[in-house]
Design a protein around this motif. Structure first.
Motif, PDB file in Angstrom:
ATOM      1  N   THR A 145       0.846  -1.184   0.000  1.00 21.47           N
ATOM      2  CA  THR A 145       0.000   0.000   0.000  1.00 21.47           C
ATOM      3  C   THR A 145       0.881   1.234   0.000  1.00 21.47           C
ATOM      4  OG1 THR A 145      -1.812  -1.106   1.148  1.00 21.47           O
ATOM      5  CG2 THR A 145      -1.759   1.292   1.291  1.00 21.47           C
ATOM      6  N   ILE A 146       0.537   2.172  -0.862  1.00 19.31           N
ATOM      7  CA  ILE A 146       1.252   3.441  -0.930  1.00 19.31           C
ATOM      8  C   ILE A 146       0.301   4.543  -0.500  1.00 19.31           C
ATOM      9  CG2 ILE A 146       2.439   5.102  -2.420  1.00 19.31           C
ATOM     10  CD1 ILE A 146       3.202   2.679  -4.198  1.00 19.31           C
ATOM     11  N   VAL A 147       0.744   5.312   0.486  1.00 20.22           N
ATOM     12  CA  VAL A 147      -0.001   6.483   0.927  1.00 20.22           C
ATOM     13  C   VAL A 147       0.741   7.690   0.362  1.00 20.22           C
ATOM     14  CG1 VAL A 147      -0.823   7.837   2.890  1.00 20.22           C
ATOM     15  CG2 VAL A 147      -0.713   5.323   3.049  1.00 20.22           C
ATOM     16  N   SER A 148       0.180   8.329  -0.644  1.00 22.75           N
ATOM     17  CA  SER A 148       0.788   9.511  -1.247  1.00 22.75           C
ATOM     18  C   SER A 148       0.303  10.743  -0.502  1.00 22.75           C
ATOM     19  CB  SER A 148       0.411   9.632  -2.720  1.00 22.75           C
ATOM     20  OG  SER A 148       0.930   8.547  -3.444  1.00 22.75           O
ATOM     21  N   VAL A 149       1.251  11.588  -0.127  1.00 20.62           N
ATOM     22  CA  VAL A 149       0.931  12.787   0.642  1.00 20.62           C
ATOM     23  C   VAL A 149       1.538  13.983  -0.079  1.00 20.62           C
ATOM     24  CG1 VAL A 149       1.106  13.898   2.903  1.00 20.62           C
ATOM     25  CG2 VAL A 149       1.089  11.393   2.750  1.00 20.62           C
ATOM     26  N   SER A 150       0.757  15.050  -0.249  1.00 19.01           N
ATOM     27  CA  SER A 150       1.311  16.277  -0.814  1.00 19.01           C
ATOM     28  C   SER A 150       0.724  17.463  -0.065  1.00 19.01           C
ATOM     29  CB  SER A 150       1.051  16.388  -2.318  1.00 19.01           C
ATOM     30  OG  SER A 150      -0.317  16.493  -2.581  1.00 19.01           O
ATOM     31  N   GLY A 151       1.588  18.424   0.206  1.00 14.43           N
ATOM     32  CA  GLY A 151       1.201  19.598   0.961  1.00 14.43           C
ATOM     33  C   GLY A 151       1.874  19.590   2.320  1.00 14.43           C
ATOM     34  N   GLU A 152       1.552  20.598   3.116  1.00 16.91           N
ATOM     35  CA  GLU A 152       2.178  20.749   4.422  1.00 16.91           C
ATOM     36  C   GLU A 152       1.465  19.894   5.467  1.00 16.91           C
ATOM     37  OE1 GLU A 152       2.616  24.844   5.507  1.00 16.91           O
ATOM     38  OE2 GLU A 152       3.917  25.239   3.788  1.00 16.91           O
ATOM     39  N   VAL A 153       2.280  19.180   6.249  1.00 16.63           N
ATOM     40  CA  VAL A 153       1.764  18.353   7.334  1.00 16.63           C
ATOM     41  C   VAL A 153       2.012  19.118   8.632  1.00 16.63           C
ATOM     42  CG1 VAL A 153       1.944  16.161   8.537  1.00 16.63           C
ATOM     43  CG2 VAL A 153       2.279  16.239   6.048  1.00 16.63           C
ATOM     44  N   ASP A 154       0.926  19.565   9.247  1.00 17.73           N
ATOM     45  CA  ASP A 154       1.050  20.309  10.501  1.00 17.73           C
ATOM     46  C   ASP A 154      -0.162  20.007  11.372  1.00 17.73           C
ATOM     47  OD1 ASP A 154      -1.075  21.930   9.592  1.00 17.73           O
ATOM     48  OD2 ASP A 154       0.292  23.425   8.771  1.00 17.73           O
ATOM     49  N   VAL A 155      -0.259  20.703  12.474  1.00 16.12           N
ATOM     50  CA  VAL A 155      -1.320  20.423  13.437  1.00 16.12           C
ATOM     51  C   VAL A 155      -2.717  20.557  12.837  1.00 16.12           C
ATOM     52  CG1 VAL A 155      -1.447  22.752  14.410  1.00 16.12           C
ATOM     53  CG2 VAL A 155      -1.968  20.780  15.857  1.00 16.12           C
ATOM     54  N   THR A 156      -2.896  21.388  11.834  1.00 15.17           N
ATOM     55  CA  THR A 156      -4.227  21.543  11.226  1.00 15.17           C
ATOM     56  C   THR A 156      -4.532  20.480  10.181  1.00 15.17           C
ATOM     57  OG1 THR A 156      -3.448  23.097   9.543  1.00 15.17           O
ATOM     58  CG2 THR A 156      -4.249  24.036  11.606  1.00 15.17           C
TER      59      THR A 156
END
Length: 110
Positions: free
Chosen positions: A18-29
């Protein structure tokens, strides 16, 4: 693919991986979206999970906490979980400072 507050995630499974693709900023929100995507990946019965951070320009400690939680749950189930493609200097440095780069990060397979 889903988006919340500028964070995009996609969970794709094929041949036991399984591939979880993530794009953008990862922060508390945005971390709830990452947590949801990782929870989805963990329920797929995969032999391995790759979290693609190639399009993540920023990650804070809340993101690392979610990654570590998923890593522990995956490990308890005998499933390796790794973060691939983390290239942004701030993300690489955060992993180094927190001492998680060996635990979480790796280059994507060829």
């Amino acid at each position: 693919m889903t988006a919340v507050d500028g964070l995009h995630t996609a969970v794709l499974s094929s041949d036991g991986r399984t591939i979880v693709s993530v794009s953008g900023e990862v922060d508390v929100t945005t971390v709830p979206r990452l947590r949801h995507a990782l929870d989805t990946a963990l329920t797929r019965g995969s032999r391995a999970i790759d979290v693609d951070f190639g399009a993540v320009p920023f990650c804070d400690c809340s993101g690392v906490n979610v990654l570590l939680g998923a890593w522990h749950r995956a490990r308890a189930g005998g499933v390796p979980l790794r973060v691939t493609g983390a290239e942004a200097p701030v993300v690489v440095r955060l992993f180094q400072v927190l001492g998680v780069e060996r635990l979480l990060a790796s280059r994507p397979p060829p």
